[in-house]
Design a protein around this motif. Structure first.
Motif, short mmCIF file in Angstrom:
data_model
loop_
_atom_site.label_atom_id
_atom_site.label_comp_id
_atom_site.label_asym_id
_atom_site.label_seq_id
_atom_site.Cartn_x
_atom_site.Cartn_y
_atom_site.Cartn_z
N THR A 27 0.65 -1.26 -0.02
CA THR A 27 0.06 -0.06 -0.06
C THR A 27 0.71 1.21 0.14
OG1 THR A 27 -1.62 -1.37 1.20
CG2 THR A 27 -1.83 1.20 1.14
N ILE A 28 2.00 1.30 0.71
CA ILE A 28 2.73 2.38 0.89
C ILE A 28 3.40 2.59 -0.41
CG2 ILE A 28 5.01 3.30 2.09
CD1 ILE A 28 4.08 1.95 4.56
N ILE A 33 3.91 5.49 -5.56
CA ILE A 33 3.89 5.52 -7.04
C ILE A 33 2.63 6.52 -7.65
CG2 ILE A 33 3.25 4.33 -9.30
CD1 ILE A 33 4.77 1.99 -7.62
N VAL A 34 1.61 6.53 -7.11
CA VAL A 34 0.57 7.26 -7.35
C VAL A 34 0.85 8.79 -7.14
CG1 VAL A 34 -1.97 8.03 -7.00
CG2 VAL A 34 -1.21 5.66 -7.22
N LEU A 35 1.17 9.22 -5.94
CA LEU A 35 1.63 10.67 -5.75
C LEU A 35 2.70 10.98 -6.53
CD1 LEU A 35 1.62 11.07 -1.92
CD2 LEU A 35 0.39 12.59 -3.63
N ARG A 89 16.50 4.35 -0.47
CA ARG A 89 15.53 4.80 -1.70
C ARG A 89 14.47 5.72 -1.07
NH1 ARG A 89 10.54 4.33 -2.48
NH2 ARG A 89 10.34 2.86 -0.78
N ALA A 90 14.00 5.42 0.21
CA ALA A 90 12.97 5.97 1.07
C ALA A 90 13.24 7.30 1.63
CB ALA A 90 12.30 5.13 1.92
N PHE A 91 14.64 7.18 2.35
CA PHE A 91 15.34 8.30 2.69
C PHE A 91 15.46 9.49 2.05
CE2 PHE A 91 18.96 10.36 4.89
CZ PHE A 91 18.50 10.96 5.90
N THR A 92 16.21 8.96 0.80
CA THR A 92 16.56 9.96 0.03
C THR A 92 15.13 10.63 -0.68
OG1 THR A 92 16.79 8.30 -1.84
CG2 THR A 92 18.87 9.25 -0.73
N GLY A 93 14.36 9.81 -0.99
CA GLY A 93 12.93 10.26 -1.60
C GLY A 93 12.47 11.16 -0.62
N THR A 94 12.57 11.24 0.73
CA THR A 94 11.90 11.97 1.83
C THR A 94 12.79 13.37 1.75
OG1 THR A 94 11.51 10.34 3.14
CG2 THR A 94 11.79 12.37 4.27
N ALA A 116 0.91 23.36 -6.75
CA ALA A 116 0.23 22.26 -6.53
C ALA A 116 1.14 21.29 -6.36
CB ALA A 116 -1.01 22.06 -7.64
N GLY A 117 1.99 21.03 -7.28
CA GLY A 117 3.06 19.86 -7.20
C GLY A 117 3.95 20.20 -6.04
N GLY A 118 4.11 21.34 -5.35
CA GLY A 118 4.83 21.23 -4.20
C GLY A 118 3.99 20.84 -2.89
N VAL A 119 2.65 21.16 -2.93
CA VAL A 119 1.89 20.59 -2.02
C VAL A 119 1.73 19.25 -1.79
CG1 VAL A 119 -0.49 20.54 -1.14
CG2 VAL A 119 0.69 22.72 -1.76
N PHE A 120 1.44 18.63 -3.17
CA PHE A 120 1.57 17.01 -3.29
C PHE A 120 2.92 16.65 -2.85
CE2 PHE A 120 -2.41 17.61 -6.07
CZ PHE A 120 -3.23 16.82 -5.13
N GLY A 121 4.08 17.31 -3.32
CA GLY A 121 5.50 16.98 -2.87
C GLY A 121 5.50 16.79 -1.53
N LEU A 122 4.98 17.68 -0.72
CA LEU A 122 5.15 17.60 0.79
C LEU A 122 4.37 16.50 1.28
CD1 LEU A 122 4.67 21.80 1.67
CD2 LEU A 122 6.81 20.26 1.83
N LEU A 123 3.30 16.36 0.78
CA LEU A 123 2.46 15.05 1.22
C LEU A 123 3.52 13.74 0.89
CD1 LEU A 123 -1.18 15.86 0.18
CD2 LEU A 123 -0.02 15.88 2.37
N ALA A 124 3.98 13.60 -0.36
CA ALA A 124 4.93 12.65 -0.64
C ALA A 124 6.07 12.54 0.28
CB ALA A 124 5.30 12.63 -2.16
N GLY A 125 6.60 13.68 0.67
CA GLY A 125 7.79 13.67 1.62
C GLY A 125 7.68 13.19 2.85
N LEU A 126 6.19 13.24 3.45
CA LEU A 126 5.94 12.58 4.57
C LEU A 126 5.60 11.21 4.46
CD1 LEU A 126 3.06 15.55 5.99
CD2 LEU A 126 5.46 14.88 6.78
N LEU A 127 4.95 10.87 3.19
CA LEU A 127 4.76 9.36 3.18
C LEU A 127 6.04 8.59 2.95
CD1 LEU A 127 2.77 7.20 2.34
CD2 LEU A 127 3.04 7.73 0.07
#
Length: 159
Positions: A27-28, A33-35, A89-94, A116-127
């Motif tokens: 799920t994560i 991938i979707v984000l 991978r996850a750490f550098t993605g963050t 909008a990309g920045g806001v979704f990017g912040l959400l992706a950073g948290l994920l």
């Protein structure tokens, strides 16, 4: 007869996909991938398309790890430490998503797609940070079970 084996193998892949997406790690990775795809679309439609490389790279890495873990290839290719590779991978993605997203949100005045990309990017950073944390907890629990000697690859993704 060859068509029958193709149908059975594709049905097997679909079943593996469905069952893996139901796991926590699946799920994560699917959400990452979707984000990343949403962020890619936002960055590509903004005036400053230079940030698309971040979303493309992170999406491709997440797809690769999703496929590796879904098909249990991590148990076949033991020369690679998949646990630590996934952690990196996850750490550098963050880090990359949080830094570039903050830049996009701050700099994006007048460019709604970049914001909008920045806001979704912040959400992706948290994920991605949550993914890093879950991997860290898994590494820590496996190390305490084995006495800190060696991280077993088979017990990593049994959640």
């Amino acid at each position: 007869m060859a068509a029958d084996t193709t149908e059975n193998s594709s049905a097997g892949v679909v079943e593996k996909l469905k069952s893996y997406v139901r796991t926590q790690k699946g799920t994560i990775l699917a959400a990452e991938i979707v984000l990343s795809l949403i962020i890619l679309i936002c960055y590509a439609s903004s005036w400053y398309g230079g940030y698309t490389a971040v979303a493309i790279c992170e999406m491709c890495f997440a797809i690769v790890f999703f496929c590796v873990f879904m098909m249990n290839l991590d148990q076949q290719f033991t020369a690679i430490s998949w646990v630590w590779s996934d952690f990196i991978r996850a750490f550098t993605g963050t880090l990359v998503y949080l830094i570039t997203s903050l830049i996009c949100v701050i700099r994006g005045a007048g460019d709604g797609a970049l914001i909008a990309g920045g806001v979704f990017g912040l959400l992706a950073g948290l994920l991605f940070a949550y993914d890093t944390y879950t991997i860290y907890l898994q590494i820590k629990s496996v190390r305490s079970q084995t006495g800190g000697s060696e991280l077993t690859k088979t017990s990593f993704y049994i959640l």
